[in-house]
Design a protein around this motif. Structure first.
Motif, PDB file in Angstrom:
ATOM      1  N   ASP A 178       0.824  -1.206   0.000  1.00  0.00           N
ATOM      2  CA  ASP A 178       0.000   0.000   0.000  1.00  0.00           C
ATOM      3  C   ASP A 178       0.858   1.256   0.000  1.00  0.00           C
ATOM      4  O   ASP A 178       0.534   2.237  -0.681  1.00  0.00           O
ATOM      5  CB  ASP A 178      -0.938   0.016   1.200  1.00  0.00           C
ATOM      6  CG  ASP A 178      -2.030  -1.024   1.090  1.00  0.00           C
ATOM      7  OD1 ASP A 178      -2.264  -1.515  -0.031  1.00  0.00           O
ATOM      8  OD2 ASP A 178      -2.649  -1.343   2.122  1.00  0.00           O
ATOM      9  N   LEU A 179       1.954   1.237   0.726  1.00  0.00           N
ATOM     10  CA  LEU A 179       2.850   2.382   0.772  1.00  0.00           C
ATOM     11  C   LEU A 179       3.512   2.628  -0.582  1.00  0.00           C
ATOM     12  O   LEU A 179       3.619   3.773  -1.036  1.00  0.00           O
ATOM     13  CB  LEU A 179       3.913   2.170   1.848  1.00  0.00           C
ATOM     14  CG  LEU A 179       4.886   3.309   2.077  1.00  0.00           C
ATOM     15  CD1 LEU A 179       4.150   4.523   2.636  1.00  0.00           C
ATOM     16  CD2 LEU A 179       5.982   2.881   3.032  1.00  0.00           C
ATOM     17  N   ILE A 180       3.923   1.564  -1.241  1.00  0.00           N
ATOM     18  CA  ILE A 180       4.540   1.697  -2.571  1.00  0.00           C
ATOM     19  C   ILE A 180       3.547   2.284  -3.564  1.00  0.00           C
ATOM     20  O   ILE A 180       3.878   3.213  -4.315  1.00  0.00           O
ATOM     21  CB  ILE A 180       5.073   0.337  -3.053  1.00  0.00           C
ATOM     22  CG1 ILE A 180       6.295  -0.062  -2.240  1.00  0.00           C
ATOM     23  CG2 ILE A 180       5.408   0.366  -4.540  1.00  0.00           C
ATOM     24  CD1 ILE A 180       6.721  -1.504  -2.442  1.00  0.00           C
ATOM     25  N   TRP A 181       2.319   1.782  -3.590  1.00  0.00           N
ATOM     26  CA  TRP A 181       1.315   2.314  -4.511  1.00  0.00           C
ATOM     27  C   TRP A 181       0.976   3.762  -4.188  1.00  0.00           C
ATOM     28  O   TRP A 181       0.756   4.577  -5.086  1.00  0.00           O
ATOM     29  CB  TRP A 181       0.056   1.456  -4.489  1.00  0.00           C
ATOM     30  CG  TRP A 181       0.213   0.200  -5.263  1.00  0.00           C
ATOM     31  CD1 TRP A 181       0.205  -1.064  -4.768  1.00  0.00           C
ATOM     32  CD2 TRP A 181       0.426   0.065  -6.676  1.00  0.00           C
ATOM     33  NE1 TRP A 181       0.404  -1.973  -5.775  1.00  0.00           N
ATOM     34  CE2 TRP A 181       0.534  -1.310  -6.954  1.00  0.00           C
ATOM     35  CE3 TRP A 181       0.538   0.975  -7.715  1.00  0.00           C
ATOM     36  CZ2 TRP A 181       0.747  -1.788  -8.244  1.00  0.00           C
ATOM     37  CZ3 TRP A 181       0.749   0.490  -8.994  1.00  0.00           C
ATOM     38  CH2 TRP A 181       0.847  -0.871  -9.247  1.00  0.00           C
ATOM     39  N   PHE A 182       0.911   4.108  -2.907  1.00  0.00           N
ATOM     40  CA  PHE A 182       0.641   5.490  -2.524  1.00  0.00           C
ATOM     41  C   PHE A 182       1.749   6.422  -3.008  1.00  0.00           C
ATOM     42  O   PHE A 182       1.482   7.486  -3.573  1.00  0.00           O
ATOM     43  CB  PHE A 182       0.485   5.602  -1.003  1.00  0.00           C
ATOM     44  CG  PHE A 182       0.354   7.016  -0.534  1.00  0.00           C
ATOM     45  CD1 PHE A 182      -0.838   7.705  -0.692  1.00  0.00           C
ATOM     46  CD2 PHE A 182       1.428   7.669   0.056  1.00  0.00           C
ATOM     47  CE1 PHE A 182      -0.956   9.012  -0.266  1.00  0.00           C
ATOM     48  CE2 PHE A 182       1.307   8.971   0.487  1.00  0.00           C
ATOM     49  CZ  PHE A 182       0.117   9.646   0.322  1.00  0.00           C
ATOM     50  N   LEU A 183       3.004   6.019  -2.775  1.00  0.00           N
ATOM     51  CA  LEU A 183       4.117   6.867  -3.181  1.00  0.00           C
ATOM     52  C   LEU A 183       4.227   6.980  -4.693  1.00  0.00           C
ATOM     53  O   LEU A 183       4.587   8.041  -5.216  1.00  0.00           O
ATOM     54  CB  LEU A 183       5.421   6.351  -2.576  1.00  0.00           C
ATOM     55  CG  LEU A 183       5.530   6.503  -1.062  1.00  0.00           C
ATOM     56  CD1 LEU A 183       6.801   5.841  -0.552  1.00  0.00           C
ATOM     57  CD2 LEU A 183       5.466   7.959  -0.658  1.00  0.00           C
ATOM     58  N   LEU A 184       3.928   5.913  -5.405  1.00  0.00           N
ATOM     59  CA  LEU A 184       3.930   6.002  -6.868  1.00  0.00           C
ATOM     60  C   LEU A 184       2.850   6.946  -7.369  1.00  0.00           C
ATOM     61  O   LEU A 184       3.064   7.718  -8.305  1.00  0.00           O
ATOM     62  CB  LEU A 184       3.737   4.611  -7.490  1.00  0.00           C
ATOM     63  CG  LEU A 184       4.954   3.728  -7.542  1.00  0.00           C
ATOM     64  CD1 LEU A 184       4.573   2.343  -8.056  1.00  0.00           C
ATOM     65  CD2 LEU A 184       6.019   4.328  -8.425  1.00  0.00           C
ATOM     66  N   GLY A 185       1.697   6.885  -6.759  1.00  0.00           N
ATOM     67  CA  GLY A 185       0.628   7.787  -7.162  1.00  0.00           C
ATOM     68  C   GLY A 185       0.871   9.212  -6.732  1.00  0.00           C
ATOM     69  O   GLY A 185       0.495  10.160  -7.433  1.00  0.00           O
ATOM     70  N   ARG A 186       1.516   9.387  -5.619  1.00  0.00           N
ATOM     71  CA  ARG A 186       1.740  10.732  -5.082  1.00  0.00           C
ATOM     72  C   ARG A 186       2.892  11.445  -5.772  1.00  0.00           C
ATOM     73  O   ARG A 186       2.805  12.622  -6.074  1.00  0.00           O
ATOM     74  CB  ARG A 186       2.024  10.620  -3.586  1.00  0.00           C
ATOM     75  CG  ARG A 186       2.274  11.894  -2.888  1.00  0.00           C
ATOM     76  CD  ARG A 186       0.983  12.516  -2.494  1.00  0.00           C
ATOM     77  NE  ARG A 186       1.251  13.653  -1.640  1.00  0.00           N
ATOM     78  CZ  ARG A 186       0.403  14.617  -1.470  1.00  0.00           C
ATOM     79  NH1 ARG A 186      -0.760  14.560  -2.047  1.00  0.00           N
ATOM     80  NH2 ARG A 186       0.698  15.621  -0.713  1.00  0.00           N
ATOM     81  N   HIS A 187       3.989  10.727  -6.014  1.00  0.00           N
ATOM     82  CA  HIS A 187       5.191  11.377  -6.536  1.00  0.00           C
ATOM     83  C   HIS A 187       5.653  10.836  -7.881  1.00  0.00           C
ATOM     84  O   HIS A 187       6.406  11.510  -8.574  1.00  0.00           O
ATOM     85  CB  HIS A 187       6.349  11.231  -5.541  1.00  0.00           C
ATOM     86  CG  HIS A 187       6.039  11.788  -4.201  1.00  0.00           C
ATOM     87  ND1 HIS A 187       5.903  13.130  -3.981  1.00  0.00           N
ATOM     88  CD2 HIS A 187       5.829  11.187  -3.007  1.00  0.00           C
ATOM     89  CE1 HIS A 187       5.629  13.343  -2.703  1.00  0.00           C
ATOM     90  NE2 HIS A 187       5.568  12.170  -2.089  1.00  0.00           N
TER      91      HIS A 187
END
Length: 90
Positions: free
Chosen positions: A59-68
């Protein structure tokens, strides 16, 4: 084919199985593995800890990919006007 013949190779060290299945497959693979844990093939405490860590990392990886990760891509520049209008609503 018996369930014990399928899982006989995995009973020795199931931690990599728990981690990578939760990291890549998510909840769709955690549920069948949880059923096998419920039948007593593996330790429930290890299953919960490793599955939680792997799901959190995914979930953290997908969030960071979507965010940055998408802001500097060509597709963002192509649809920048639409993206900015949607982000202003949210």
């Amino acid at each position: 084919m018996d369930i014990h013949s399928i899982t006989s190779g995995l009973t020795g060290n199931p931690i990599p199985l728990f981690f990578f299945s939760a990291l890549i497959g998510g909840e769709e693979t955690i549920i069948p593995l949880g059923i096998l844990v419920g039948h007593g093939l593996w330790d429930i405490k290890t299953f919960y800890i490793v599955s939680f860590i792997a799901t959190f990392l995914a979930d953290l990886i997908w969030f960071l990919l979507g965010r940055h990760g998408i802001r500097n891509r060509k597709i963002f520049q192509r649809y920048q006007k639409r993206y900015m209008s949607i982000s202003s609503i949210v």
